[in-house]
Design an enzyme around this catalytic site. Structure first.
Site, PDB file in Angstrom:
ATOM      1  N   ARG A  41       0.823  -1.217   0.000  1.00 29.33           N
ATOM      2  CA  ARG A  41       0.000   0.000   0.000  1.00 29.33           C
ATOM      3  C   ARG A  41       0.856   1.266   0.000  1.00 29.33           C
ATOM      4  O   ARG A  41       0.417   2.303  -0.511  1.00 29.33           O
ATOM      5  CB  ARG A  41      -0.922  -0.009   1.221  1.00 29.33           C
ATOM      6  CG  ARG A  41      -2.153  -0.865   0.993  1.00 29.33           C
ATOM      7  CD  ARG A  41      -3.052  -0.822   2.192  1.00 29.33           C
ATOM      8  NE  ARG A  41      -4.372  -1.347   1.856  1.00 29.33           N
ATOM      9  CZ  ARG A  41      -5.262  -1.739   2.752  1.00 29.33           C
ATOM     10  NH1 ARG A  41      -4.975  -1.675   4.044  1.00 29.33           N
ATOM     11  NH2 ARG A  41      -6.431  -2.186   2.378  1.00 29.33           N
ATOM     12  N   LYS A 206     -15.205 -16.362   5.998  1.00 34.08           N
ATOM     13  CA  LYS A 206     -16.622 -16.282   6.337  1.00 34.08           C
ATOM     14  C   LYS A 206     -17.539 -16.033   5.146  1.00 34.08           C
ATOM     15  O   LYS A 206     -17.334 -15.108   4.380  1.00 34.08           O
ATOM     16  CB  LYS A 206     -16.841 -15.177   7.379  1.00 34.08           C
ATOM     17  CG  LYS A 206     -16.299 -15.561   8.750  1.00 34.08           C
ATOM     18  CD  LYS A 206     -16.214 -14.362   9.642  1.00 34.08           C
ATOM     19  CE  LYS A 206     -17.386 -14.295  10.603  1.00 34.08           C
ATOM     20  NZ  LYS A 206     -17.353 -13.030  11.365  1.00 34.08           N
ATOM     21  N   GLY A 356      -6.404  -6.749   0.485  1.00 31.64           N
ATOM     22  CA  GLY A 356      -6.380  -7.468   1.745  1.00 31.64           C
ATOM     23  C   GLY A 356      -5.558  -8.744   1.655  1.00 31.64           C
ATOM     24  O   GLY A 356      -4.448  -8.749   1.123  1.00 31.64           O
ATOM     25  N   GLY A 380     -12.179  -4.569   1.640  1.00 30.73           N
ATOM     26  CA  GLY A 380     -13.594  -4.222   1.762  1.00 30.73           C
ATOM     27  C   GLY A 380     -14.050  -3.279   0.658  1.00 30.73           C
ATOM     28  O   GLY A 380     -15.145  -3.435   0.105  1.00 30.73           O
TER      29      GLY A 380
HETATM   30  C1  3PG Z   1      -8.394  -1.766   5.154  1.00 32.10           C
HETATM   31  O1  3PG Z   1      -7.369  -2.211   5.632  1.00 32.10           O
HETATM   32  O2  3PG Z   1      -9.325  -2.491   4.744  1.00 32.10           O
HETATM   33  C2  3PG Z   1      -8.540  -0.280   4.986  1.00 32.10           C
HETATM   34  O3  3PG Z   1      -7.348   0.364   5.288  1.00 32.10           O
HETATM   35  C3  3PG Z   1      -9.669   0.215   5.830  1.00 32.10           C
HETATM   36  O4  3PG Z   1      -9.422  -0.087   7.166  1.00 32.10           O
HETATM   37  P1  3PG Z   1     -10.652  -0.387   8.126  1.00 32.10           P
HETATM   38  O5  3PG Z   1     -11.259  -1.686   7.632  1.00 32.10           O
HETATM   39  O6  3PG Z   1     -10.092  -0.466   9.503  1.00 32.10           O
HETATM   40  O7  3PG Z   1     -11.618   0.757   7.968  1.00 32.10           O
HETATM   41 MG    MG Z   2     -10.921  -3.666   6.095  1.00 29.91          MG
END
Ligand code: 3PG
Ligand code: MG
Length: 399
Positions: A41, A206, A356, A380
């Site tokens: 990132r 999940k 992720g 997400g």
């Molecule tokens: C992530 O790692 O998915 C983003 O940086 C957002 O972080 P968060 O899910 O803690 O909001």
């Molecule tokens: Mg997240």
């Protein structure tokens, strides 16, 4: 619905101007040593930062790390990230000890043209994540004071209605950075008219986290390959016993309905690697997916499944992959994830890896990042984009 871009801002000229950049520097840290275990990132935001410094802007970067509870917490300090960012930029990064306090103000005041400052973790302030518009707004006022323009390059956080993502752009001229623009272009291809066959691979632990995206994807895709911990709830829905594998009992019926409605698009594992325990050195064997012994836990998809998934992938013209196929952090249970990832690199399809864990898996397994079409920085965020949800950070740039 048009979004102004970094190029539009550069065309206006930024030399000597303060530009506030929201970045997603939420990188994984080693629990023992505190070292950054995956700097993907940080590298992803370099094109935007480099363009701004070259153009002579005073660049003020703000970001979050982890989920501190609205107050300073040293274990979530961005200081280690600043070090790595400086190495990658090839120039020192001026680090503030707070986000909007005295240290931040003097750090920003002392910036020369072409220099970069990093504010301390946004989430050390309650206003950043507050559900209360006024509280968020008050914090956004303080942040906005550091810039004459705002660049959002934090794709991984665009699904959060947070002050730095949602409220600051309402207060400053705002543009999308290079990373946000690329992510939106790529994911837009998948939600638009993807070239077919369109094959999606989903894993992770999940089903409940992925339900909305499965619902949104089913009508769009030609094939949906399911592995990872979530496959066991589907196997159970098919009437198989899954031993001590991960199971979301309350989702079994939903999974059964999805299988019925999927018109045969969903492919499940036919074999799994089942172990005596959830441990790197646990005794394990490959067993049929309908014959998992009652005392064993499924920790990876088996070789026959990998071959079947690879065959489906080899036909694809578009591929999206999110979520590991097994516990890839343990070498004994990494073959499924590795096999599927390698199959994806071998297609001539346009391939997109969700952020992720799957992005981390690509790098942790030593795979060549350039053999994928795009590796998203959003976990997400990319899923919510594919669900067709309105993302607060993108909506704020459109206004
Ligand atoms: C992530 O790692 O998915 C983003 O940086 C957002 O972080 P968060 O899910 O803690 O909001
Ligand atoms: Mg997240």
């Amino acid at each position: 619905m048009s979004i102004r871009t970094l190029d539009d801002l550069l065309a206006e000229g930024v030399s000597g101007r303060r530009v506030l950049v929201r970045a997603d520097l939420n990188v994984p840290l080693d629990k023992q040593t505190g070292e950054i275990t995956d700097d993907g990132r940080i590298r992803a935001v370099l094109p935007t930062l480099g363009a701004l410094t070259e153009a002579g802007a005073k660049v003020v970067v703000c970001a979050h790390l982890g989920r501190p509870k609205g107050a300073p917490d040293p274990q979530y300090s961005l200081r280690p990230v600043a070090g790595r960012l400086g190495e990658l930029l090839g120039a020192p990064v001026h680090v503030a000890e707070d986000t909007v306090g005295d240290s931040a103000r003097s750090t920003v005041d002392q910036l020369s043209d072409g220099q970069v400052a990093l504010l301390e973790n946004l989430r050390f302030n309650k206003g950043e994540t507050s559900k209360d518009d006024a509280e968020r707004g008050a914090f956004a006022d303080q942040l906005a004071a550091f810039g004459e323009a705002y660049v959002d390059d934090a794709f991984g956080a665009v699904h959060r209605k947070h002050a730095s993502v949602y409220d600051v752009p309402a207060r400053l001229p705002h543009v999308a950075g290079r990373l946000v623009l690329r992510e939106v272009e790529v994911l837009g291809k998948l939600t638009g008219e993807p070239e077919r066959p369109y094959v999606v691979v989903l894993g992770g632990s999940k089903v409940s986290d992925k339900l909305a995206v499965i619902e949104a994807l089913l009508p769009k895709v030609d094939r949906l390959l399911i592995g990872g911990g979530m496959c066991f709830t589907f196997l159970k829905a098919q009437g198989h016993e899954v031993g001590t594998s991960l199971l979301e009992e309350e989702m079994v019926e939903t999974c059964g309905n999805l299988l019925e409605r999927s018109g045969g698009k969903i492919m499940l594992p036919v074999d799994v690697v089942a172990a005596d325990a959830f441990a790197p050195d646990a005794a394990h064997d490959t067993v049929r997916a309908d014959g998992i012994p009652s005392h064993r836990v499924g920790l990876d998809i088996g070789p026959e499944t990998v071959a079947g998934f690879a065959a489906a992938l080899s036909q694809a013209k578009t591929v999206f992959w999110n979520g590991p196929m097994g516990v890839f952090e343990m070498p004994a249970f990494a073959n499924g994830t590795r096999g599927v990832a390698e199959a994806i690199t071998k297609t001539d399809a346009f391939t997109v890896v969700g952020g992720g864990d799957s992005a981390a898996a690509v790098r942790a397994l030593g795979l060549d990042e350039s053999s994928f079409g795009h590796i998203s920085t959003g976990g997400g965020a990319s899923l919510e984009y594919l669900e067709g949800k309105t993302l607060p950070g993108i909506a704020a740039l459109e206004n």
